[in-house]
Design a protein around this motif. Structure first.
Motif, mmCIF file in Angstrom:
data_model
loop_
_atom_site.group_PDB
_atom_site.id
_atom_site.type_symbol
_atom_site.label_atom_id
_atom_site.label_comp_id
_atom_site.label_asym_id
_atom_site.label_seq_id
_atom_site.Cartn_x
_atom_site.Cartn_y
_atom_site.Cartn_z
ATOM 1 N N SER A 174 -48.683 -79.278 2.813
ATOM 2 C CA SER A 174 -47.582 -79.908 2.079
ATOM 3 C C SER A 174 -48.015 -81.110 1.236
ATOM 4 C CB SER A 174 -46.457 -80.301 3.045
ATOM 5 O OG SER A 174 -46.926 -81.161 4.059
ATOM 6 N N PRO A 175 -48.955 -81.970 1.681
ATOM 7 C CA PRO A 175 -49.370 -83.083 0.803
ATOM 8 C C PRO A 175 -49.977 -82.595 -0.504
ATOM 9 C CG PRO A 175 -50.061 -83.493 3.068
ATOM 10 C CD PRO A 175 -49.600 -82.063 3.009
ATOM 11 N N LEU A 176 -50.688 -81.481 -0.443
ATOM 12 C CA LEU A 176 -51.304 -80.930 -1.647
ATOM 13 C C LEU A 176 -50.246 -80.355 -2.580
ATOM 14 C CD1 LEU A 176 -54.522 -78.827 -1.726
ATOM 15 C CD2 LEU A 176 -52.513 -78.039 -2.923
ATOM 16 N N PHE A 177 -49.275 -79.630 -2.008
ATOM 17 C CA PHE A 177 -48.233 -79.035 -2.842
ATOM 18 C C PHE A 177 -47.361 -80.093 -3.502
ATOM 19 C CE2 PHE A 177 -48.715 -75.258 0.128
ATOM 20 C CZ PHE A 177 -49.451 -74.522 -0.785
ATOM 21 N N GLN A 178 -47.223 -81.222 -2.860
ATOM 22 C CA GLN A 178 -46.442 -82.294 -3.475
ATOM 23 C C GLN A 178 -47.126 -82.841 -4.722
ATOM 24 O OE1 GLN A 178 -43.335 -83.157 -2.787
ATOM 25 N NE2 GLN A 178 -43.370 -81.519 -1.246
ATOM 26 N N GLU A 179 -48.435 -82.730 -4.785
ATOM 27 C CA GLU A 179 -49.190 -83.193 -5.955
ATOM 28 C C GLU A 179 -49.083 -82.210 -7.124
ATOM 29 O OE1 GLU A 179 -51.016 -86.003 -6.333
ATOM 30 O OE2 GLU A 179 -50.770 -86.789 -4.296
ATOM 31 N N ALA A 180 -48.911 -80.928 -6.817
ATOM 32 C CA ALA A 180 -48.900 -79.904 -7.861
ATOM 33 C C ALA A 180 -47.565 -79.874 -8.597
ATOM 34 C CB ALA A 180 -49.184 -78.533 -7.246
ATOM 35 N N ASP A 181 -47.619 -79.588 -9.892
ATOM 36 C CA ASP A 181 -46.397 -79.432 -10.677
ATOM 37 C C ASP A 181 -45.857 -78.002 -10.586
ATOM 38 O OD1 ASP A 181 -46.500 -82.096 -11.741
ATOM 39 O OD2 ASP A 181 -48.067 -81.417 -13.111
ATOM 40 N N ILE A 182 -46.771 -77.034 -10.456
ATOM 41 C CA ILE A 182 -46.410 -75.616 -10.427
ATOM 42 C C ILE A 182 -47.260 -74.925 -9.369
ATOM 43 C CG2 ILE A 182 -46.291 -73.465 -11.767
ATOM 44 C CD1 ILE A 182 -46.145 -75.107 -14.313
ATOM 45 N N LEU A 183 -46.686 -73.914 -8.702
ATOM 46 C CA LEU A 183 -47.427 -73.092 -7.745
ATOM 47 C C LEU A 183 -47.941 -71.849 -8.470
ATOM 48 C CD1 LEU A 183 -45.005 -73.225 -4.671
ATOM 49 C CD2 LEU A 183 -46.834 -74.828 -5.293
ATOM 50 N N PHE A 184 -49.232 -71.544 -8.295
ATOM 51 C CA PHE A 184 -49.866 -70.414 -8.973
ATOM 52 C C PHE A 184 -50.496 -69.456 -7.962
ATOM 53 C CE2 PHE A 184 -50.351 -73.902 -12.176
ATOM 54 C CZ PHE A 184 -49.628 -73.341 -13.221
ATOM 55 N N PRO A 185 -49.711 -68.725 -7.185
ATOM 56 C CA PRO A 185 -50.315 -67.766 -6.252
ATOM 57 C C PRO A 185 -50.989 -66.627 -6.998
ATOM 58 C CG PRO A 185 -47.951 -67.427 -6.378
ATOM 59 C CD PRO A 185 -48.235 -68.685 -7.159
ATOM 60 N N SER A 186 -52.029 -66.077 -6.410
ATOM 61 C CA SER A 186 -52.743 -64.947 -6.999
ATOM 62 C C SER A 186 -52.151 -63.648 -6.493
ATOM 63 C CB SER A 186 -54.227 -65.021 -6.624
ATOM 64 O OG SER A 186 -54.889 -63.835 -7.006
ATOM 65 N N LEU A 187 -51.668 -62.817 -7.421
ATOM 66 C CA LEU A 187 -51.078 -61.536 -7.059
ATOM 67 C C LEU A 187 -51.801 -60.372 -7.732
ATOM 68 C CD1 LEU A 187 -47.240 -62.292 -7.036
ATOM 69 C CD2 LEU A 187 -48.893 -62.442 -5.181
ATOM 70 N N TYR A 188 -53.114 -60.510 -7.906
ATOM 71 C CA TYR A 188 -53.882 -59.395 -8.439
ATOM 72 C C TYR A 188 -53.708 -58.181 -7.534
ATOM 73 C CZ TYR A 188 -56.208 -63.087 -11.097
ATOM 74 O OH TYR A 188 -56.483 -64.152 -11.917
ATOM 75 N N GLU A 189 -53.639 -57.025 -8.153
ATOM 76 C CA GLU A 189 -53.303 -55.821 -7.405
ATOM 77 C C GLU A 189 -54.543 -55.091 -6.896
ATOM 78 O OE1 GLU A 189 -50.279 -52.012 -7.802
ATOM 79 O OE2 GLU A 189 -50.782 -53.202 -9.559
ATOM 80 N N ARG A 190 -54.527 -54.755 -5.612
ATOM 81 C CA ARG A 190 -55.565 -53.944 -5.009
ATOM 82 C C ARG A 190 -55.111 -52.494 -5.012
ATOM 83 N NH1 ARG A 190 -55.713 -58.942 -2.952
ATOM 84 N NH2 ARG A 190 -57.692 -59.810 -2.234
ATOM 85 N N ASN A 191 -56.059 -51.586 -5.012
ATOM 86 C CA ASN A 191 -55.702 -50.172 -5.053
ATOM 87 C C ASN A 191 -55.290 -49.658 -3.684
ATOM 88 O OD1 ASN A 191 -55.356 -47.527 -5.787
ATOM 89 N ND2 ASN A 191 -57.520 -47.031 -5.753
ATOM 90 N N SER A 192 -56.159 -49.801 -2.700
ATOM 91 C CA SER A 192 -55.895 -49.178 -1.410
ATOM 92 C C SER A 192 -55.285 -50.120 -0.388
ATOM 93 C CB SER A 192 -57.189 -48.589 -0.836
ATOM 94 O OG SER A 192 -58.162 -49.607 -0.688
#
Length: 318
Positions: A174-192
């Motif tokens: 939570s301390p780190l997320f409070q510093e961020a302006d935007i959340l950028f999760p990675s949702l690259y798609e895996r095949n299997s």
């Protein structure tokens, strides 16, 4: 960015000229208005004039700049090099007053340490405070009109049967997320396999929708916008299809699942579309499909590909 082995090399070879995408005459004296409707953002700079015109004509933002770890920690000693970081930010955002979206891409040991180490431990505190938070504070001080955040956070290791563990990790950070302006999760798609380990393409869409719903509920609690990263190629961890282009119908179905989960949530601000196709073609051509390896003019092919998949992404966001 899709994996360490691709991202680390791409940082130094593919993206040293981010500043070419922004002219010194472009001045924005305030932060960008993210708007109410989710938007498509381009987080790549290896496209040509034709694709660039397509982006402008379709209101696809090209104002995302990624600061790779090679500029944050060039000596790979898990310490922020403030001078190197400031120089990279200045190249990416030449005008001190301009707005935009900046993403700090940190995927080395501190990234894993934050998830695995106990909160309050020396390793945890060093990764969070001395690396991640230090880096984003330097970024904010250098370009205060830019929105800043970290690529790949929150983590994408979400599974419905272990949501509590994922929530606990987010709470720990939570301390780190409070510093961020935007959340950028990675949702690259895996095949299997993707997120919950379900098999085959159609299940990928269901899994990512569940994850997006959960991450948006978390975003509401901390009041932070969400802009997940996507790619038009299979994740390099796929044993069979690593770095191959995802079929366009699957790509569309996948993005529709992301946007369906975000529909009506004002904190879902859009999608960041990443890519490193030119780098792959130049240095890892053997990882591409047969038709791509045989392209005589990869630049023209690449622009055409981006326009095709860009149309799918725009339709998914409607």
């Amino acid at each position: 960015m899709a994996t360490k082995q691709l991202g680390r090399v791409a940082r130094s070879l593919l993206f040293p000229v981010l500043s070419l995408c922004v002219t010194a005459s472009t001045t924005v004296a305030q932060k960008l208005a993210l708007g109410n409707a989710p938007r498509l953002y381009v987080g790549m700079d290896d496209y040509g004039t034709t694709a660039g015109n397509f982006f402008r004509q379709n209101n696809i933002s090209t104002q995302v700049r990624i600061i790779y770890e090679g500029s944050i920690d060039p000596q790979r000693v898990h310490q922020v090099n403030a001078d190197s970081l400031r120089a990279a930010i200045t190249r990416a955002f030449p005008d001190p007053q301009q707005g935009g979206i900046g993403v700090l891409d940190i995927e080395s040991a501190p990234y894993s340490t934050m998830r695995k180490a106990d909160r309050g431990s020396a390793d945890f505190n060093s990764a969070v405070n001395d690396y991640f938070i230090k880096a984003i504070r330097i970024a904010k001080a250098t370009r205060p009109n830019v929105y800043w955040g970290f690529y790949g956070l929150p983590y994408n290791n979400f599974a419905r049967n272990s949501a509590g563990s994922w929530d606990a990790t987010c709470q720990k950070l939570s301390p780190l997320f409070q510093e961020a302006d935007i959340l950028f999760p990675s949702l690259y798609e895996r095949n299997s396999r993707f997120l919950t380990g379900a098999d085959l393409n159609s299940d990928n869409a269901d899994n990512v929708q569940g994850f997006m719903q959960h991450i948006l509920s978390f975003a509401v609690r901390i009041n932070k916008p969400v802009m997940p990263f996507i790619w038009h190629r299979w994740h390099p961890s796929s044993a069979r299809d690593a770095n191959h282009v995802i079929p366009q119908d699957e790509f569309s179905r996948y993005l529709q699942s992301i946007t369906k989960a975000g529909k009506g949530n004002p904190l879902f601000k859009g999608i960041v579309w990443w890519g490193a196709d030119v780098y792959l073609y130049r240095y890892h051509k053997d990882q591409l499909g047969d038709d791509e390896r045989q392209q005589n003019n990869f630049s023209d092919y690449h622009d055409s590909l981006l326009m095709q998949y860009g149309k799918s992404a725009l339709k998914a966001l409607q």
